[in-house]
Design an enzyme around this catalytic site. Structure first.
Site: not given
Ligand code: NAD
Ligand code: SER
Length: 316
Positions: A12, A35, A142
């Site tokens: 991700g 993943d 969420y």
């Molecule tokens: P993303 O959606 O880019 O990546 C998440 C990954 O999880 C994907 O590659 C997906 O294939 C994988 N996934 C989904 N279901 C799965 C499963 N059952 N088993 C294994 N893998 C699975 O998300 P990200 O932006 O990399 O976020 C990572 C973490 O950070 C999450 O917990 C998210 O809530 C948190 N977060 C992200 C942001 C942001 O802006 N990116 C902000 C706040 C919090």
């Molecule tokens: N960037 C994330 C979202 O928009 C916040 O956790 O879902």
């Protein structure tokens, strides 16, 4: 000694950069990326060990942990806000169910865990500048899963001594991987649209203000938190607020126009506006600053400059 690191959800937006940073730090073979999907030619898959793993598959997770002598899990697998509101059952199953599987495995095998939270833990009753401690009443599924994730982290720490740590990431802005289905994705998509089309249709209003952060700051915060001595961390360990830069969508457009004066943006809010409106404008990160010396490096213009440089844009 079990010292290798397992990263879930590694393909991700965050995993793409965190795996690279961890491999540079600890060596390629020390980092096992995983993943639920595979992506052809993805740098995480081609640069070191990778396993297909659903975080809901408890037996496979245990097997991977034991076979690879895992000592720490960076648990990034999740369903983000926009995708999660469209499919709330999946969101709850993956975000809460997956976190339980990781924490149980950590309890059984004495692992350290990083499990991120989000600004989405806050709801409309929160002050516009969100303090670390305030009632958490999110109106998105969420956000609810993220509150539960923080509570589980504190429970496993207090009752089982599992060293779990988390950050409430703001919306993250990066160029190495696409954003993964969240509400803050507009602040990533806009750069690609600006370079490719010279225009963008933004799905939130021009005056929408949200806490945001450049990915370099987020990766540094993650590593710094995991490096911090356990006795320096207090009650916020399940989800520290970290502030990066907060801006309205219109200010992002203006900053982009410093490089691309002809770039235009129109604003056509959709359902994601509702989620954005339920989140705070800014977050207070005084506790993280005090307990593990957090400090961001990128403001809005520095982030925009870094995004264009990273995207290889040939701009003045
Ligand atoms: P993303 O959606 O880019 O990546 C998440 C990954 O999880 C994907 O590659 C997906 O294939 C994988 N996934 C989904 N279901 C799965 C499963 N059952 N088993 C294994 N893998 C699975 O998300 P990200 O932006 O990399 O976020 C990572 C973490 O950070 C999450 O917990 C998210 O809530 C948190 N977060 C992200 C942001 C942001 O802006 N990116 C902000 C706040 C919090
Ligand atoms: N960037 C994330 C979202 O928009 C916040 O956790 O879902």
């Amino acid at each position: 000694m079990a010292s290798r690191i397992l990263v879930t959800g590694a393909l991700g937006q965050i995993g793409t950069e965190l795996v690279d940073a961890l491999r540079k730090r600890h060596g390629v073979d020390a980092i096992i990326a995983s993943d639920v999907r595979e992506i052809e030619d993805h740098p995480v898959m081609s640069s070191g060990p990778f396993h297909l793993l659903s975080v809901l598959d408890e037996d496979e997770m245990r097997r991977l942990v034991v076979d690879n002598q895992i000592g720490t899990i960076y648990h990034l697998a999740a369903i983000l806000s926009a995708t999660g509101e469209a499919n709330p059952e999946l969101c709850e199953k993956v975000n809460v169910g997956g976190t339980k599987v990781v924490l149980e495995c950590a309890r059984e095998h004495n692992l350290r865990v990083f499990a991120p939270s989000s600004i989405a833990v806050y709801g409309p009753d929160c002050p516009s500048i969100a303090p670390q401690v305030t009632p958490l009443n999110p109106t998105t599924v969420y956000g609810e899963t993220k509150v539960v994730g923080e509570q589980l982290a504190v429970y496993y720490w207090m009752n089982h001594g599992v060293d779990v740590r988390g950050l409430r990431y703001p919306g993250l802005i990066s160029y190495k991987a696409p954003a993964g289905g969240g509400t803050t994705d507009y602040a990533v998509e806009i750069f690609h649209a600006a370079l490719e089309d010279g225009e963008y249709t933004c799905f939130v209003r021009e005056d929408t203000r949200l806490p945001m952060m450049y990915m370099d700051d987020a990766i540094r915060a993650t590593l710094d938190l995991m490096d911090a001595p356990a006795d320096s961390l207090g009650d916020a360990r399940g989800g520290y607020n970290i502030a990066g830069c907060s801006f309205i969508a219109g200010e992002l457009v203006t900053s982009i126009q410093r490089h691309l004066p002809d770039f235009t943006c129109t604003f056509e809010p959709d359902i994601r506006q509702t989620y954005a409106d339920s989140w705070p404008d800014e977050i207070e990160d005084d506790v993280a600053r005090r307990e593990w010396q957090w400090s961001p490096a990128f403001d809005l213009d520095a982030m925009v400059d870094a995004m264009f440089a990273g995207l290889g844009a040939n701009l003045d």
